[in-house]
Design an enzyme around this catalytic site. Structure first.
Site, PDB file in Angstrom:
ATOM      1  CB  THR A 155     -10.581   9.670 -10.110  1.00 21.66           C
ATOM      2  OG1 THR A 155      -9.425   9.206  -9.393  1.00 21.66           O
ATOM      3  CG2 THR A 155     -11.778   9.686  -9.185  1.00 21.66           C
TER       4      THR A 155
ATOM      5  CD  GLU B 207      -2.984   1.196   0.325  1.00 21.96           C
ATOM      6  OE1 GLU B 207      -3.805   2.132   0.372  1.00 21.96           O
ATOM      7  OE2 GLU B 207      -3.064   0.267  -0.509  1.00 21.96           O
TER       8      GLU B 207
END
Length: 309
Positions: free
Chosen positions: A295, A167
């Site tokens: 997005t 991440e």
């Protein structure tokens, strides 16, 4: 559009903005500047809204100017190279431009290579843009940065045992002793130039890297982006696919076998697999000079006025 018009009036740091804004005053709040979580879509939409409306006669050139200024700010204040491999990455300024630099890069930042490439050629191939003499020196700088960052984003996958990215990654830079950012904790040592802290080792099946590989392949026509995308897809297949159906997030991408979370984020289907499909598909399917992706990976047609049609 009213929000973007408001952003236009606010003070910025070389085009860069803090990640928080007060809903009461309408002013930026705090000094934390980053292109990761909470900051990414602002920069993405400066150029994408302009592209989506650029042929409709709308007076939105200020968005393109804000985008160019912001990318100059990124290159000047946030871009660094790791050691020893010289990976180009985008760090953070948690305490503003006068504070210390953090060599931290969220996987979310990997949207930027695709956005930079799209901003440079406006969706046509680099070859066509060069033939038409459309690329400025700044466009070429942004394209180079796009390719360098895409390589770094792929390295965030390739460096781990599973071939899947964490991440968040930290990069080894000049001045760091090499023992890791946790004071030499053996569980957080650098793998080549990259350090992955224990709490950041999860993978949520995010789309940003394969999104950029798709855009860069379309624009540069370089087959390496398909090769990298295939390696990532194979890693997803090997370690995140569930026998009974579906895919799952992972707790730790540095160990084999990784522990599965039994949870699939909706963006894996809505974005990650969509961009992988488009990466390997025909270039005439959702062409980037006719559509712009928001997005969340929804393709929106680029507006055309009667005069420009």
């Amino acid at each position: 559009m009213k929000v973007l018009e408001h952003f236009r009036t606010l003070p910025k740091v070389e085009g860069l903005v803090p990640i928080y804004i007060s809903p009461h005053s309408g002013q930026f709040h705090g000094e934390n500047i980053r292109l990761g979580s909470r900051g990414d879509s602002y920069y993405e939409y400066l150029i994408k809204v302009w592209i989506q409306q650029k042929n409709s006669g709308s007076q939105l050139n200020y968005l393109y100017e804000m985008y160019e200024e912001a990318m100059r700010g990124v290159r000047h204040l946030l871009v660094r190279k790791s050691i020893p491999k010289g990976l180009v990455f985008v760090g953070e300024l948690p305490y503003g431009s006068k504070g210390s630099f953090s060599p931290k890069m969220d996987h979310l930042v990997c949207f930027l290579p695709g956005t930079l490439a799209l901003g440079a050629t406006k969706g046509i191939t680099r070859k066509k843009a060069e033939e038409r003499n459309l690329l400025t020196l700044e466009d070429l700088e942004n394209l180079k940065l796009a390719e360098d960052l895409a390589k770094t984003c792929f390295e965030m996958y390739a460096v781990t045992s599973t071939g899947l990215a964490p991440e968040i990654a930290y990069f080894h830079v000049e001045g760091d002793s090499g023992g890791g950012l946790d004071g030499g904790n053996k569980s957080s040592e650098y793998i080549d130039d990259i350090l992955i802290k224990h709490n950041d080792r999860h993978n949520l099946l995010r789309p940003e890297t394969v999104e950029s590989l798709f855009v860069l392949h379309r624009i540069t026509e370089d087959p390496k982006y398909r090769e990298w995308g295939w390696q990532i897809f194979e890693a997803f297949e090997k370690y995140t696919k569930i026998d009974s159906g579906g895919y799952t997030s992972l707790d730790d991408i540095t160990v084999i076998p990784p522990r599965k979370r039994d949870k699939m984020e909706t963006f894996f289907l809505g974005e990650t697999l969509k961009y992988l499909y488009l990466l390997f598909g025909d270039e005439h399917v959702v062409p980037l000079d006719k559509f712009v992706f928001n997005t969340e990976a929804h393709p929106l047609p680029i507006s055309w006025s009667k005069d420009s049609a």
